[in-house]
Scaffold this motif. Structure first.
Motif, mmCIF file in Angstrom:
data_model
loop_
_atom_site.group_PDB
_atom_site.id
_atom_site.type_symbol
_atom_site.label_atom_id
_atom_site.label_comp_id
_atom_site.label_asym_id
_atom_site.label_seq_id
_atom_site.Cartn_x
_atom_site.Cartn_y
_atom_site.Cartn_z
ATOM 1 N N GLN A 139 0.850 -1.184 0.000
ATOM 2 C CA GLN A 139 0.000 0.000 0.000
ATOM 3 C C GLN A 139 0.886 1.234 0.000
ATOM 4 O OE1 GLN A 139 -2.441 0.966 3.496
ATOM 5 N NE2 GLN A 139 -4.236 0.971 2.173
ATOM 6 N N PHE A 140 0.409 2.310 -0.594
ATOM 7 C CA PHE A 140 1.208 3.531 -0.716
ATOM 8 C C PHE A 140 1.710 4.032 0.630
ATOM 9 C CE2 PHE A 140 -3.130 4.925 -0.009
ATOM 10 C CZ PHE A 140 -2.986 5.971 0.888
ATOM 11 N N SER A 141 1.050 3.651 1.729
ATOM 12 C CA SER A 141 1.423 4.103 3.067
ATOM 13 C C SER A 141 2.780 3.583 3.511
ATOM 14 C CB SER A 141 0.365 3.657 4.077
ATOM 15 O OG SER A 141 0.322 2.238 4.139
ATOM 16 N N PRO A 164 -0.506 4.768 11.110
ATOM 17 C CA PRO A 164 -1.109 5.864 10.339
ATOM 18 C C PRO A 164 -1.029 7.206 11.052
ATOM 19 C CG PRO A 164 -2.807 4.451 11.270
ATOM 20 C CD PRO A 164 -1.499 3.769 11.524
ATOM 21 N N GLN A 165 -0.762 7.181 12.365
ATOM 22 C CA GLN A 165 -0.637 8.424 13.125
ATOM 23 C C GLN A 165 0.808 8.923 13.176
ATOM 24 O OE1 GLN A 165 -2.163 7.127 16.886
ATOM 25 N NE2 GLN A 165 -4.266 6.898 16.144
ATOM 26 N N ASP A 166 1.755 8.054 12.783
ATOM 27 C CA ASP A 166 3.174 8.401 12.832
ATOM 28 C C ASP A 166 3.903 7.562 11.789
ATOM 29 O OD1 ASP A 166 5.795 8.983 13.369
ATOM 30 O OD2 ASP A 166 5.829 8.108 15.382
ATOM 31 N N CYS A 167 4.167 8.142 10.621
ATOM 32 C CA CYS A 167 4.739 7.380 9.509
ATOM 33 C C CYS A 167 6.182 6.968 9.753
ATOM 34 C CB CYS A 167 4.627 8.169 8.213
ATOM 35 S SG CYS A 167 5.562 9.721 8.214
ATOM 36 N N LEU A 293 -3.159 -2.564 18.038
ATOM 37 C CA LEU A 293 -4.096 -1.652 18.688
ATOM 38 C C LEU A 293 -3.380 -0.332 18.943
ATOM 39 C CD1 LEU A 293 -7.001 -1.519 19.911
ATOM 40 C CD2 LEU A 293 -5.941 -2.076 22.117
ATOM 41 N N LEU A 294 -3.754 0.692 18.188
ATOM 42 C CA LEU A 294 -3.084 1.986 18.274
ATOM 43 C C LEU A 294 -3.589 2.811 19.445
ATOM 44 C CD1 LEU A 294 -3.283 2.789 14.469
ATOM 45 C CD2 LEU A 294 -1.294 1.915 15.703
ATOM 46 N N ASP A 295 -4.865 2.689 19.709
ATOM 47 C CA ASP A 295 -5.514 3.405 20.795
ATOM 48 C C ASP A 295 -6.759 2.607 21.135
ATOM 49 O OD1 ASP A 295 -6.101 5.265 22.683
ATOM 50 O OD2 ASP A 295 -6.188 6.984 21.329
ATOM 51 N N PHE A 296 -7.390 2.900 22.250
ATOM 52 C CA PHE A 296 -8.584 2.137 22.608
ATOM 53 C C PHE A 296 -9.651 2.317 21.530
ATOM 54 C CE2 PHE A 296 -12.737 1.603 24.660
ATOM 55 C CZ PHE A 296 -12.581 0.315 25.143
ATOM 56 N N LEU A 318 -7.151 -3.695 6.937
ATOM 57 C CA LEU A 318 -8.325 -3.012 7.472
ATOM 58 C C LEU A 318 -7.866 -1.967 8.468
ATOM 59 C CD1 LEU A 318 -11.486 -3.148 7.391
ATOM 60 C CD2 LEU A 318 -11.337 -4.535 9.457
ATOM 61 N N GLN A 319 -8.384 -0.770 8.321
ATOM 62 C CA GLN A 319 -7.960 0.323 9.204
ATOM 63 C C GLN A 319 -9.168 1.098 9.680
ATOM 64 O OE1 GLN A 319 -4.577 2.594 7.784
ATOM 65 N NE2 GLN A 319 -5.531 4.474 8.513
#
Length: 319
Positions: A139-141, A164-167, A293-296, A318-319
């Protein structure tokens, strides 16, 4: 007059140049897949340093061999589970070629980055011949999934997830899988890498050392099963493999929003809010999944579906 029919150019964008010569408009044509790979190459390339650890198929951390542990630690009876790692990575923006090295460094007492010694180097190449790669989706990310054929009956399924919050933060989770009778897939072990981006590609010449923005993690508490359980909703990107598509390189393409239900029963719980699973359906298909799990209530997951003959069919994120 020169004209471009966009309906006939599937997956291609046309851009009008600012210069026009009479009735002739100069067009720059850019393939969407090339653009996506170029973005992926930019985000995945660089010096990724951090820590890595091995886990059993039940998620139990495995100690480093006693022969590599400093005598001081042995005298203090300190158990060591983590390798300090480097992963210099370079992707060619114009070609489907990606090369990287997973480097394990001998443990040191204190911050002795200048004295760091390589214990092992695992070089991988995606693209070209004789790489051992059987499927690759990206994926481009900067996230990707790679299926490696290590031996006749041994696979390594490598997931790379970019935060996704910190590349500049990512995890790589590798499932080591034994294939029995070309049908049954059995999880043998798990490797986890937590890595930070430290600068452009230098082929491992520079080590983050004391400046590494992370710490050893293998012996910390695993995530809680209840944090995985429930109904999850998010955007889904899919790449498809199979008999009708022999191309091993596939871009993960966005599809509609999808709900996923997880009961947590089959999840192997890992430290730092990570988990993975490998389960076979009644039809004989096998689904592998990893999650972070990035955050709750917010997570990023990646999965790979295998046929009843242990061949990759689809990869999704899936995001």
């Amino acid at each position: 007059m020169c004209a471009v029919n966009q309906d006939s150019l599937i997956g291609v964008l046309g851009e009008t140049d600012s210069h026009q010569d009479g009735s002739i408009t100069i067009l720059k044509v850019r393939d969407k897949s090339i653009e996506a790979w170029s973005q992926f190459a930019k985000r995945v390339s660089g010096e990724w340093d951090g820590f890595g650890a091995d886990f059993s198929n039940e998620g139990k951390a495995i100690e480093l061999p006693e022969s590599v542990v400093p005598e001081t630690y042995r005298e203090w009876e300190v158990k060591v589970f983590d390798w300090q790692t480097q992963c210099p990575t370079l992707a060619e923006p114009e070609e489907h070629v990606l090369q990287y090295k997973s480097i394990q460094l001998l443990p040191t007492v204190g911050c002795e980055a200048d004295a760091a010694t390589q214990y092992s180097v695992d070089e991988r190449k995606i693209g070209g011949e004789n790489s051992g790669l059987t499927a690759f989706s990206y994926q481009f990310s900067g996230s990707y999934v790679a299926v490696w054929q290590e031996k006749d009956t041994l696979l390594e399924l490598e997931y790379c997830l970019i935060n996704p919050q910190d590349c500049e933060s990512r995890v790589r989770i590798v499932q080591v899988i034994q294939v029995l009778n070309n049908t049954e897939m059995v999880l043998q072990g798990i490797r986890v890498f937590r890595e930070q981006w430290y600068g452009p590609f230098r082929n491992g010449d520079q080590l983050g050392g004391c400046s590494i923005r992370d710490s050893a993690f293998a012996s910390t508490a695993p995530m809680t099963a209840s944090d995985v359980t429930g109904i999850w909703k998010g955007s889904k990107a899919v790449a498809t493999f199979g008999s009708s598509n022999t191309e091993i390189f596939q871009e993960l393409l966005d599809e509609k929003v999808q709900n996923s239900v997880r009961d947590g029963d089959n999840s192997i719980l890992l430290p730092k809010q990570l988990w993975c699973s490998l389960k076979q359906s009644k039809e004989g298909e096998t689904l592998s999944e990893v999650g972070w799990l990035l955050d709750f209530g917010q997570a990023i997951t990646s999965s790979c579906l295998f046929s009843s003959t242990a061949k990759p069919q689809a990869s999704c994120k899936l995001q």
